[in-house]
Every structure is written in structure tokens, then in C-alpha cells.
Design an enzyme around this catalytic site. Sequence first.
Site, short mmCIF file in Angstrom:
data_model
loop_
_atom_site.label_atom_id
_atom_site.label_comp_id
_atom_site.label_asym_id
_atom_site.label_seq_id
_atom_site.Cartn_x
_atom_site.Cartn_y
_atom_site.Cartn_z
N GLN A 1 0.69 -1.30 -0.09
CA GLN A 1 0.27 -0.04 0.01
C GLN A 1 0.84 1.23 -0.03
OE1 GLN A 1 -3.46 0.80 2.91
NE2 GLN A 1 -1.80 1.76 3.74
N GLY A 2 0.96 2.01 -1.13
CA GLY A 2 1.44 3.37 -1.11
C GLY A 2 0.54 4.55 -0.82
N TYR A 3 0.58 4.90 0.40
CA TYR A 3 -0.38 5.83 0.87
C TYR A 3 0.34 7.22 1.63
CZ TYR A 3 -4.98 3.81 0.71
OH TYR A 3 -6.27 3.36 0.48
N SER A 4 1.15 6.79 2.68
CA SER A 4 1.75 7.83 3.62
C SER A 4 3.02 8.29 2.87
CB SER A 4 2.09 7.29 4.93
OG SER A 4 1.12 6.76 5.68
N SER B 1 4.37 -1.32 3.63
CA SER B 1 4.57 -2.57 4.52
C SER B 1 5.06 -3.38 3.28
CB SER B 1 3.11 -3.17 4.89
OG SER B 1 2.57 -2.19 5.76
N GLU C 1 -9.02 -0.74 7.08
CA GLU C 1 -7.69 -0.89 7.79
C GLU C 1 -7.72 -0.69 9.11
OE1 GLU C 1 -4.55 1.84 6.65
OE2 GLU C 1 -2.89 0.71 7.32
N GLU D 1 -4.77 10.03 17.94
CA GLU D 1 -5.21 11.37 18.06
C GLU D 1 -6.19 11.68 16.69
OE1 GLU D 1 -2.33 10.44 18.50
OE2 GLU D 1 -2.10 10.79 20.60
#
Lengths: 379, 392
Positions: B131-134, B166, B249, B378
Site C-alpha cells: 500500500q502506497g499511502y503515507s 508494508s 484498515e 489522535e
Amino acid sequence: MQKLVLTEEQQMLKDAAQGLFSDQAPVSQLRKLRDEKDPLGYVPEFWNQAVELGLAGTLIPEAYGGSEFGHVGMGQVMEEGGRTLAASPLFASGVLGACALMLAGHGSQKDILKDIAAGTHLMALAIDETGRHQPARVATKAEAQGDGFVLNGNKTFVVDGHIANTLIVSARTSGGERDEQGITLFLVDANAEGVSVERTIFPDGRNYAKVELQNVAVGADAVLGPKDQGYESLQKVLDIGNAHLAAELLGLSSEAFERTVAYMKERKQFGVYISSFQALQHRAAHMWSELEQVKSMVLKALMALDASDDQASLLVSAAKAKASQVAELVTNEGVQLHGGMGMTDEFDIGLFMKRARPVQLLLGDFRYHADRVATLKGF
Amino acid sequence: MTDLDTFRQETRAWLEENCPQSMRSPFGSEKEVCWGGRNFKFYSEDQRLWLERMAEKGWTAPDWPTEYGGGGLSRAEHKILLEEMARIQARPPLNSFGIWMIGPAILKFGSEALKQQHLPPIVRGEIRWCQGYSEPGAGSDLAGLQTKAEDRGDHFIVNGQKIWTSYADRADWMFALVRTNPDVKKQEGISLVLFDMETPGVSTRPIKLISGESPFCETFLDDVRVEKDQVVGEVDKGWTIAKYLLTHERSMIGNMGSTAAGQKTLPQLAASAVGLQDGKLADTMLRAEVASWTIDSIGYELTAERARDEAKAGQGVGNVSAMLKYAGTELNKRRYELLVAAYGSEGLIWEGDSRPAGALPQQWLRTKGNSIEGGTSEVQLNIIAKNILGLG
């Protein structure tokens, strides 16, 4: 496995109870009872309406004039009553008194159930002798005399003690002061000779009493359940009582929380609503998350009692422990987030804190029940 | 006998016949977990066989439609399959971000061609996804991502950097969020694209964590060509899918609050570490903390159960996944703190021949990421405050 949602009938009872409490026993009623030091401590007209709606007999079998609606049903009533801090004999008579008679009573003793369902006979459970709940610690003595017994001892924190017609008293018929064996339950006429009841005032404005038993003579028919083995039925009654107290705590905590969130949306400082501050938002979100856990635990505990689940004691103690912990959190935060207004008697928020603490302590607080959870889990 | 009873009988018989004996126990270590993919090395022939047989039935993705290789099971049948697998302690045949994440998104939002292309290899465990998110500058503020995709007619050219991907170093394909329009509100210029990790310009570098392990990577994208038919859903409309996947997720990570079947519970581990005295944990303060944790753990389990039951009954508030993620991950962190406390110094032996608590020091440190990955605690509190409580 039973779904963790209310049935349509249970939801209807909840709605009906909500309507009754908000119309006939709003927070202002408790305030008035407190301010006027009302001798009864509840409003008879409201109690009559609750009885008419069948609330006093929610747990009582139909044969005795009740609706046998079960613990999930009664729990909804307790929760809604918690929201308006409604004062009534419902818990002492309709829950503790009724269940003690149903679980341990024999033929003629059970006849009292009819009068409890009709709201005309009030009960009180007199078991605690020290400030902290320890039901096996019984110094009150019951000595055999003739066909009956003579009772001597002191009880404290007796809910509705000063208005009860009949007291259920735990007394020692054998064994040492902390033995579970040797405890017997007795039905004692509150007006019997040697019984003196002192009403004590608590921060919540509700009724608890100190009861002194001085050479109180009772007949053999006053024994509730088996002699010397009263602790077992007492534990069952306490499980039931604690589940319903947890439900009340859920109701009062939810109400205190919702009032606090509403206040955050109307109070302005620095030219903005205080609800825009993230430091406060996170505290509110955390409380909401905690309340959701309590909601699940209370519902499951009530369902377990209805199903006579062998995990019921564990689930009840976990629910009472968590409900107590969260009630403490939410009522403390409620006052804090109301700022100076929270410290005034005029604002209702403080009343929720003052009700929460006695309910937390009643029949065992967080510490008592956390210890019981550990014991039941085998560690 | 109802159809479901028949299904249970048949499933039980099939599992008895087809699940190898060595696949009928909890995982002994991370290397026994099957992730599939082009370069995956099976640690045993049984592991390979178990995947092959389950994939053949479509039971690696039991609830996906059969036309894409899935099992086509109803909700009730799926539940029975899981129960029957649990009965013999059968291991999951495949752990897969394809099955957990991008697969469901393609099923819900993807074109027919994308479904045909990607779903069957996921079911068979042939292609491993990451997964390429952040990005380095887009963590909690995910929608602020800067990896840009330039329109070149039939394809995009992608440039940028992803982080916390990951197992990117072992994955075959990536699903990534990229910026396809820089001139609109940040949420409205994002697309979800798919590309092969062997495409020129893709490189990865593992990140060593405080636990000493490297489950995550940095991924660099330099002039990477992505075909336009590899966009899931519409161009610029990727944020909706991203949110769907994030919710998904969150519930997965939130599950960490639960003690898995077969795993020892915290009270059991604490008892074996410090011993019992008169039936009570020998350390009274620790006993109190473990009791408090146990109460919260019961509350968490019941709340997850209630959320499922309410969803089925069409009741309840949305956004419960934020609450469960928050509560579940905080609970898991507490569990590991208490485990370390219970084992004392024995629980902190990082390396050595004698490690009474095994890899506990590494596991303890890994849990610190639970309340960060998939949206920090948060961020979950922000979601609850804004979406449920209406605070703003």
C-alpha cells in the site's frame, strides 16, 4: 448467540420509561425533594404512575402480578431513571427486594411480591456493616430462641431503609465474622420492637439508613432461604443489583456527558466556542469511547442474567467495575468542562457527580469488582 | 437438515481431508505465515499444498464472487467455514493485503477489466500487494500527499516518495494514492493507481524500526509509467476509495485488541511469570493492573460484537471503526507493557540463548506503532469529535 441489540419490546419499554421519567420525574424533582428535606424522599404521585406503568413488577412473575419482563427490560428502566436522577423505591423494592424473595422465598413469603408489584409494600436490603462493601463480613448475630431467633447488630448504607416495610437482614447463625458459611437471611418487620432506623443524608439527596437491631425477636418463618447458606442466594441478589446499578450509572453518565458536550457548544471564550479546542475535543471523544464500552458491558451483563449464563457473575462485576470507573471520569470531567458554572449548585451537572459516587460504592465499587473479576478469572 | 447444516458437514469433511496436519496449529513464528507472491519461499511443502487447495476452492477469499476466483460464500457460509477452520485450528492459508484491502476496493470501485486482471491472482496468492499511502510530508494529513502523476495521454508519469509501505521490498504490485490535479481542493485531486513494482523507476529501502525489525519501507518513484486503465474508479476521485480503505484498515488494526484463539491470555502469562499465591497473582499491584486490563478487554470485545450486531440490524452510529481502532490499539499496548512488567528483567532479554519470554522485547516495541499506523489515536479522536459528537 443472542444479538447485543434490544428487541422491539425492550426498546418500547425503554421509550415508555424515558417518557415517564422526563415528564414526571425530571432532575428538578430531585432538587425539590432535596431542598425541602422531604420525609419520604420520593414523590408518591410519581411512584403511583410508575407502578401503573408496571415498572415495579418488571421482574416479578405474572402469577404475582408482575410482567416478568426480565433484566434487560428492567435495566432499560434503570438506565432511563439514571438520566433524570429519578428518586423512587424501584431499586430497593422492585430489584433487590423482589429478587431476594423470588430466589430464596418460600410460599407465603413470596406473597409479598404481589404488594411489591402493586407498589404498596417497600423493601430494603440491610447487609453492609462497614463503609466498604464486604458482604461476607457479618457481625450481626441471630441466636436461636424458642422456635425463632433474636437478632442483634448494626447495618449501614441501607437503601430506602427509613421507608421500608420489610428489611432483609443478613445475620450470622454460625461461623466466624468473615466466613461465607453461617450467614442467614431474615425478613424483619421494620416496625418490630428493637428495630431503630436512622435516616442519613447523602450528597445525592437520596435515602440510605443506619439500622440498629437490638434483641429483635423473629419467628422461624422469618428465615429467607436455607439457614447458614444465605450467602449463596445473597450473591445472586447482589449480581442482579450490581447489573442494575451499572445500568443506572450508564444512564447518569450518558446524560452528564451529553449535557457537557452541549455546554461546550454554547460556551464562548477567546471569541470562539470552547468546542473548537482540540484539547477538549479529545477528552470528549475519549469519554464517548469509554461510554460505548460501558453500554456493551451493561447490556451483555443483563442478557447473561436473563439467560442464567454461567459467566453472569464475571460479566456483572466487569460491567459494574467499568461503569463505576467511567461514571467517575465523566462526572469529574463534566464539572471541570463546565468551568466555574460546574461548581455552582444552580447547574445540574454537579448533581450527577453527587449521585454517581454512592451508586459506585453501593454493592461494591471498581476495586471490589476488579478484585472479583480477578478471582473469578482464577488469578 | 438445512442447507447450512449440509454445508457445514461438507466443509468439515473437506477440511479433514485436505488440511495437512502441520497446518493445524497456531503459527510458531513469523516465517510460518504465508504471504504468497512471485518470490515467496514456502517454508514447507504442506504450506504450499494448503494454499493451493484452499485457493482452488476460492476459500482464500471466501466471500468474493466465484467469477473472480472467490468462494462465492454467503455471510452465513463464510462464518461456518471460519468456525470449522477454528475447530481444527487450521491456519489461515494466506495473509494478503490483496485480499484484505485492494481486492475489496477493486470489487467495489474497479472496472470489469481490473477485476478480471487482478482478483484471480490475488485469490491464488500469486501476486503480493503493498500500500502506497503515507509520504514523508503526509502522515496524519494524508490528503496533503504530493506524489504527482502527470497526464501523458494514455498513461501517467509518476514522481514522488512513499513511506511506511508494508513489505514493499517483497511486494509485486503497489496500490498508491497520487495527485492527479494540484489545482483543486486537496481531497479532490487524488487518484488511486495500480502498478507493478518491477516497473522502471520504482525502488525501495527497508526502514529499521525500534523493534529491530523492518516490516516497512520507503518507496521512491522516479518517472514511473502507469497505464491509465490502472486507475481504480475515476481519475481525481480516489479520496473516497482511500477513506473506504482506511476504514477497512482501522477495523483490521483495531482487531489487535483481541487475544487470538490459541494465544495465551494476559492473566495466564502473568500467572506463569510471577506465580500464584493462595490462588492470586503473587504481586498484588500487578494483579490489580491485570484485572483492570481484563475488564477493559471484556468491554472492547463486547463493543466489537455489539457494533457487528448493530450493523446487521441496521442500527448504531457509523464511524465506530475509529473508536474500536483507538480502544483496541491502546489496549494492545497496555497488554505488552504489563507483559514486560510481569516478566521483569527476563522479559527484556533482547538476544541470548536463554530468553524466557521469547521475542517479547521486539513485540512490545512493535506495538508502539499500533496507535500510529492506519491513523494515529489522535486522528481517531478527531474523527469521533467531529463526525460523531459534532464538535468543531
